[in-house]
Scaffold this motif. Sequence first.
Motif, short mmCIF file in Angstrom:
data_model
loop_
_atom_site.label_atom_id
_atom_site.label_comp_id
_atom_site.label_asym_id
_atom_site.label_seq_id
_atom_site.Cartn_x
_atom_site.Cartn_y
_atom_site.Cartn_z
N MET A 1 14.72 23.70 10.12
CA MET A 1 16.07 24.17 9.84
C MET A 1 16.74 23.28 8.80
N ILE A 2 17.51 23.93 7.94
CA ILE A 2 18.38 23.22 6.99
C ILE A 2 19.82 23.40 7.47
N ILE A 3 20.55 22.30 7.54
CA ILE A 3 21.96 22.34 7.93
C ILE A 3 22.77 21.70 6.81
N ALA A 4 23.75 22.42 6.30
CA ALA A 4 24.67 21.88 5.30
C ALA A 4 26.09 22.04 5.83
N ARG A 5 26.88 20.97 5.73
CA ARG A 5 28.24 20.99 6.24
C ARG A 5 29.20 20.39 5.22
N ASP A 6 30.25 21.14 4.91
CA ASP A 6 31.37 20.65 4.08
C ASP A 6 30.89 20.00 2.79
N ILE A 7 30.07 20.75 2.03
CA ILE A 7 29.51 20.22 0.78
C ILE A 7 30.51 20.38 -0.36
N ASN A 25 17.33 28.97 9.00
CA ASN A 25 16.41 28.85 10.13
C ASN A 25 14.97 29.03 9.67
N ILE A 26 14.05 28.42 10.39
CA ILE A 26 12.63 28.54 10.06
C ILE A 26 12.20 30.00 10.12
N GLY A 27 11.49 30.44 9.08
CA GLY A 27 10.93 31.79 9.06
C GLY A 27 11.87 32.88 8.59
N GLU A 28 13.09 32.52 8.17
CA GLU A 28 14.02 33.56 7.74
C GLU A 28 14.22 33.53 6.24
N ARG A 163 7.61 23.82 3.29
CA ARG A 163 8.18 24.55 4.42
C ARG A 163 9.28 25.51 3.96
N TYR A 164 9.93 25.18 2.85
CA TYR A 164 11.02 26.00 2.33
C TYR A 164 10.77 26.33 0.86
N LEU A 165 11.01 27.57 0.48
CA LEU A 165 10.92 27.98 -0.91
C LEU A 165 12.31 28.41 -1.38
N LYS A 193 6.63 35.49 7.06
CA LYS A 193 7.62 34.60 7.67
C LYS A 193 7.75 33.27 6.91
N THR A 194 7.64 33.35 5.59
CA THR A 194 7.91 32.19 4.74
C THR A 194 9.42 31.97 4.69
N THR A 195 9.86 30.75 4.94
CA THR A 195 11.29 30.44 4.89
C THR A 195 11.74 30.39 3.43
N MET A 196 12.70 31.23 3.07
CA MET A 196 13.12 31.33 1.68
C MET A 196 14.65 31.36 1.56
#
Length: 248
Positions: A1-7, A25-28, A163-165, A193-196
Amino acid sequence: MIIARDIYKNFGTNAVLKGISFEVNIGEVLAVIGSSGSGKSTMLRCLNRLEYINSGYIEVDNEILCQGDPAKYSPNSVLQSISRNMGMVFQQFNLFPHFSVLRNVTVALTHVRKMSKEDARETAMQALVKTGLDKKADEYPYQLSGGQQQRVAISRALALNPRYLCFDEPTSSLDPELTSEVLSVLRKLSQEKTTMIVVTHEMAFAREIADRVIFMDDGLVAEKGTPEDIFRNPKNPRTVQFLKKFSD
């Protein structure tokens, strides 16, 4: 998972990102839409450290990329670990014109991942099979169409097994026929289910393929939700106005 907050991200006195937050989220497949200048590409580049944020929090796979105000970045060992799992495909193909298709894909494998030439070739050919270009391995970029060149760029990213594209308007410089080639590859990757994360102006693709959609406006996430939420029942007047341009 990637989480970004208040960038937050400024270029001089120009505020480009004004406190955006989102998760992947992974796979989405996350599609990012919005008008030119809304901050979409900058947001993507901040995930890859092609740009550095001024403040905020970014976490990738439970590792903190940066945090604070001003933002403090983690040690190089952590940054490199994160970078290895983030593939990037740009608007422009950024291929080496004097390298064959195969060498364009293997060069990072041998120089960055330190693979043997034999292993790099095998890995590259597997990536080229995925994008339908294995028969073009010995050709050069000038011998390819724009759509094929972009598929080489996707193969190069895939070969590194991230893991992420991340895709930054991957079809913006292509005509409609060539665009369909590239979108076909992205559809196939989504089925696997490649995370993109895809910054795109292709509304049909975002509606059909994305699991979630973010609409950005003036450096902010103005609205986010499922494709059904965004395209059939948008709440923000700016989203409604933006999507109206594609239905007129």
